[in-house]
Design an enzyme around this catalytic site. Structure first.
Site, PDB file in Angstrom:
ATOM      1  CG  HIS A 100      43.056  39.700  36.457  1.00  0.00           C
ATOM      2  ND1 HIS A 100      42.250  40.324  37.377  1.00  0.00           N
ATOM      3  CD2 HIS A 100      43.591  40.698  35.684  1.00  0.00           C
ATOM      4  CE1 HIS A 100      42.307  41.634  37.204  1.00  0.00           C
ATOM      5  NE2 HIS A 100      43.118  41.881  36.184  1.00  0.00           N
ATOM      6  CE  LYS A 124      43.159  35.710  39.120  1.00  0.00           C
ATOM      7  NZ  LYS A 124      42.094  35.964  40.113  1.00  0.00           N
ATOM      8  CE1 TYR A 153      43.638  41.032  41.325  1.00  0.00           C
ATOM      9  CE2 TYR A 153      45.677  39.870  41.828  1.00  0.00           C
ATOM     10  CZ  TYR A 153      44.491  39.981  41.108  1.00  0.00           C
ATOM     11  OH  TYR A 153      44.175  39.029  40.162  1.00  0.00           O
ATOM     12  CD  GLU A 191      44.207  45.178  35.477  1.00  0.00           C
ATOM     13  OE1 GLU A 191      43.906  44.290  34.656  1.00  0.00           O
ATOM     14  OE2 GLU A 191      43.633  45.302  36.581  1.00  0.00           O
ATOM     15  CG  ASN A 210      39.035  33.954  40.048  1.00  0.00           C
ATOM     16  OD1 ASN A 210      40.267  33.968  40.038  1.00  0.00           O
ATOM     17  ND2 ASN A 210      38.316  35.057  40.044  1.00  0.00           N
TER      18      ASN A 210
END
Ligand code: CMP
Length: 141
Positions: free
Chosen positions: A117, A11, A51, A128, A114
């Protein structure tokens, strides 16, 4: 036991803090195979589509702000039980709850920021992977 492909995203927080290379090393050292990789900036539209399952969540707009805040790196990872292995290597969604030595424990700074993913199940992984990679970019199995 199944050899399967999963989607990983390094990310924008990890790229910004120069942890992308360390995360890639952890992936390689884990034995997971990096099959394909792209670095790019997500548009808000694409981030929103990716998302969409979180559209009703209170953190949705902030999540889109975050995911469009800089470049990220999408990868496909392959190997036996790749989905579970990548999720174990990432650690829990909230870095505070993540096990020692996991990517999120080492490099995540909050439940939102975080670090990475990963797909959560075979059907999601297929969707995905296809979201970011065309079949032509992936090794023939
Ligand atoms: P990820 O595994 O990519 O799936 C959805 C993302 O939403 C998650 O990682 C976090 O970046 C973010 N997220 C999940 N829960 C929260 C929360 N409670 N507050 C803010 N962001 C969250």
């Amino acid at each position: 036991m199944s050899s399967i492909r999963t989607l990983a995203i390094i990310k924008p927080d990890s790229v910004r803090s120069k942890n992308a290379g360390k995360i890639l090393s952890m992936i390689e050292e884990s034995g997971l195979k990096v099959e394909a990789m792209r670095m790019f900036c997500l548009t808000r539209e694409l981030a929103g589509e990716f998302y969409a399952v979180h559209r009703e969540k209170p953190f949705y707009e902030e999540l889109l702000d975050f995911m469009t805040s800089g470049p990220c790196i999408a990868l496909t990872l392959a190997g036996e039980n790749a989905i579970t292995r990548w999720r174990e290597l990432m650690g829990a969604t909230n870095p505070e709850a993540a096990a020692p030595g996991t990517i999120r424990k080492l490099y995540g700074t909050s439940v939102q920021f975080n670090a990475c993913h990963g797909s959560d199940a075979p059907e999601t992984a297929r969707e995905e992977v296809a979201f970011f990679f065309s079949g032509a970019e992936l090794p023939k199995s």
